[in-house]
Design a protein around this motif. Structure first.
Motif, PDB file in Angstrom:
ATOM      1  N   TRP A 228       0.334  -1.466  10.088  1.00  0.00           N
ATOM      2  CA  TRP A 228      -0.694  -0.456   8.408  1.00  0.00           C
ATOM      3  C   TRP A 228      -0.055  -0.897   7.483  1.00  0.00           C
ATOM      4  CZ3 TRP A 228      -5.414   0.329   7.593  1.00  0.00           C
ATOM      5  CH2 TRP A 228      -6.037   1.114   8.768  1.00  0.00           C
ATOM      6  N   GLY A 229       2.102  -1.130   7.580  1.00  0.00           N
ATOM      7  CA  GLY A 229       2.737  -1.980   6.672  1.00  0.00           C
ATOM      8  C   GLY A 229       2.987  -2.513   5.976  1.00  0.00           C
ATOM      9  N   LEU A 234      -2.017  -5.493   4.499  1.00  0.00           N
ATOM     10  CA  LEU A 234      -1.555  -4.738   2.871  1.00  0.00           C
ATOM     11  C   LEU A 234      -2.650  -5.381   1.886  1.00  0.00           C
ATOM     12  CD1 LEU A 234       1.608  -3.006   2.161  1.00  0.00           C
ATOM     13  CD2 LEU A 234      -0.581  -1.851   2.495  1.00  0.00           C
TER      14      LEU A 234
END
Length: 492
Positions: A228-229, A234
């Motif tokens: 998710w990072g 993103l």
């Protein structure tokens, strides 16, 4: 209308339910059946590990991204005609995928399946909503429809295992053809035609919804391998949110909006969308972990793992047929949450796993899903007319797609992260780490279902204004149901 005409009219309504349910089975089943067949298809077509996910992602992107447009096209063509086009196209693209000789051919066929599913799903739900308008019959019809749809994911895993093991992975696609053709014949002979609605396609809204939903779905899928990072994830998610915000701004001002805001700004429909989205977030993670846990930890074969989910499918059927109405919505979410909570108590050394953990969890989550699907499908389309029926049907299906994509990515990522953290502090404990990862993710799923129950209960509460009780779920009874100030009404 004489007695024979009345009997014929009743028969045609229930045949409509049969063919729409068959189509719903196709759409939902195809979201999971290919998962089981993918390893065999990868070997046969020489797919790389990096590209194989497109067999799943191509379908999800096309289906999710085009749903709102499909709802609009369904209204313009007429829901029956759009339903027939969707069925015929889905059958043809399934046959093309089954005959694939290379990976790109399979990916293209899966994308085409998604295109026609995006027309088929809202057209089918719109047919059902406009056919069954009386409360008693509507409850029974949506109960059957929801049971077929909710059980479809489990049936897909079972059918995928059986077809892949005993025939070929190609039959996971070919199987759609006879089902779709039978539904086409039933529709042509037994389902009455409806009147198309007038209006132009909202091109700006169509482009924004397509790209916004597609970016979100793809971002959720990329979060699994990248995390998710990741900058890519993103950027995809931020882009999707920005485009959907722009879509809302355009729809408020459009003369012929793709999704009129009054479809969403109603307390009863908002409750339906919240409940079904969060239920799918939790349940698609649940199905994923059931498949992995039974095979990697308990040592089940793919067929045994799929057959285990029959319990869940039967519980869904029982819940949807025996417990009806929006009063079952919050208890259904709580029942599913309890099922998730039971599984969080699993350890690598747990005894009598099936009887003490899997069986009650499968029953409770199944009954919960069966209680949630019928009322939410009914509430999402209740009181709608003309183009609004197609728009509400499309939005309901889009909520499911986004929930499923988010749930699979989010819970799988959480499980992988928890597993890695456990292994960092417990060397040579792979089995324990795997189970810890699953239970950590399922605890989050439990929290999501609790939050869904609280939010849904709040949205369904009676409003008391000037001493008058207003039932928020009834169409047209809530102040939220009015179009936003200054927004033009859709032509019907």
């Amino acid at each position: 209308m004489d007695l024979e005409d009345k009997k014929s009219h009743v028969r045609s309504r229930w045949w409509t339910l049969a063919v729409v349910s068959a189509a719903q089975l196709l759409v939902v089943l195809d979201g999971t059946i290919v998962n089981i067949a993918l390893p065999s298809a990868q070997r046969a077509l020489g797919m790389s590990d990096g590209n194989r996910q497109w067999a799943i992602t191509a379908y999800a992107l096309a289906f999710g991204g085009l749903l709102l447009i499909g709802g609009r096209v369904s209204g313009v063509l007429g829901h029956r005609r759009a339903f027939l086009v969707g069925l015929a196209g889905f059958a043809a693209s399934s046959a093309l995928g089954g005959a694939a000789t290379e990976s790109l051919m399979l990916f293209g066929a899966r994308a085409l399946q998604g295109v026609f599913a995006a027309l088929l799903a809202p057209a089918g739900l719109s047919l059902l909503a406009s056919t069954f308008t009386r409360a008693g019959e509507r409850g029974r019809a949506f109960g059957v429809f929801a049971a077929v749809g909710a059980a479809g994911s489990a049936v897909g895993l079972i059918a995928g295992g059986l077809l892949t093991e005993y025939l070929s992975w190609r039959w996971c696609l070919y199987i759609n053809v006879p089902i779709a053709l039978v539904a086409v014949l039933g529709t042509m002979t037994l389902v009455p035609a409806d009147r198309p609605t007038r209006g132009r396609l909202d091109v700006a809204g169509a482009l924004l919804s397509l790209t916004g939903v597609a970016l979100l779905v793809y971002g959720f899928n990329r979060a699994e391998p990248l995390g998710w990072g990741s900058a890519e994830v993103l950027a995809l998610l931020a882009g999707g949110v920005v485009l959907l915000a722009a879509f809302v701004a355009v729809e408020v001002r459009a003369s012929h909006p793709l999704l009129p805001m009054r479809v969403l700004l109603h307390r009863g429909r908002a409750a339906a969308f919240v409940a079904i989205t969060l239920m799918f977030v939790a349940m698609f993670g649940f199905y994923l972990f059931m498949s992995y846990y039974t095979q990697t930890v308990l040592g089940y074969s793919p067929v045994q793992a799929g057959l285990t989910l029959i319990v869940n499918a039967l519980a869904v059927l029982a819940g949807s047929m025996l417990i009806r109405g929006r009063a079952a919505l919050v208890p259904g979410l709580l029942a599913a949450a309890t099922g998730m909570l039971i599984l969080t108590r699993l350890t690598a050394g747990s005894d009598h796993v099936f009887a003490l953990y899997l069986l009650p969890a499968l029953v409770l989550t199944g009954v919960g899903l069966g209680c949630v699907m019928p009322p939410t499908a009914s509430m999402a389309t209740e009181g709608m007319r003309g183009h609004d029926i197609g728009a509400a049907s499309a939005a309901y299906n889009a909520a499911q797609q986004l929930g499923a994509a988010l749930g699979t990515a989010l819970l799988n990522t959480l499980a992988a992260s928890a597993t890695a953290s456990y292994l960092a502090s417990h060397r040579n404990a792979e089995r324990e780490a795997t189970v810890h990862g699953y239970t950590t993710a399922l605890m989050v799923a439990f929290g999501i279902l609790l939050a869904a129950a609280v939010l849904t209960a709040a949205l369904l509460m009676r409003r008391r204004n000037s001493g008058t009780d207003v039932e928020s779920g009834d169409a047209g009874s809530d102040l939220w149901d009015e179009a936003p100030a200054g927004a033009p009404r859709t032509e019907v």
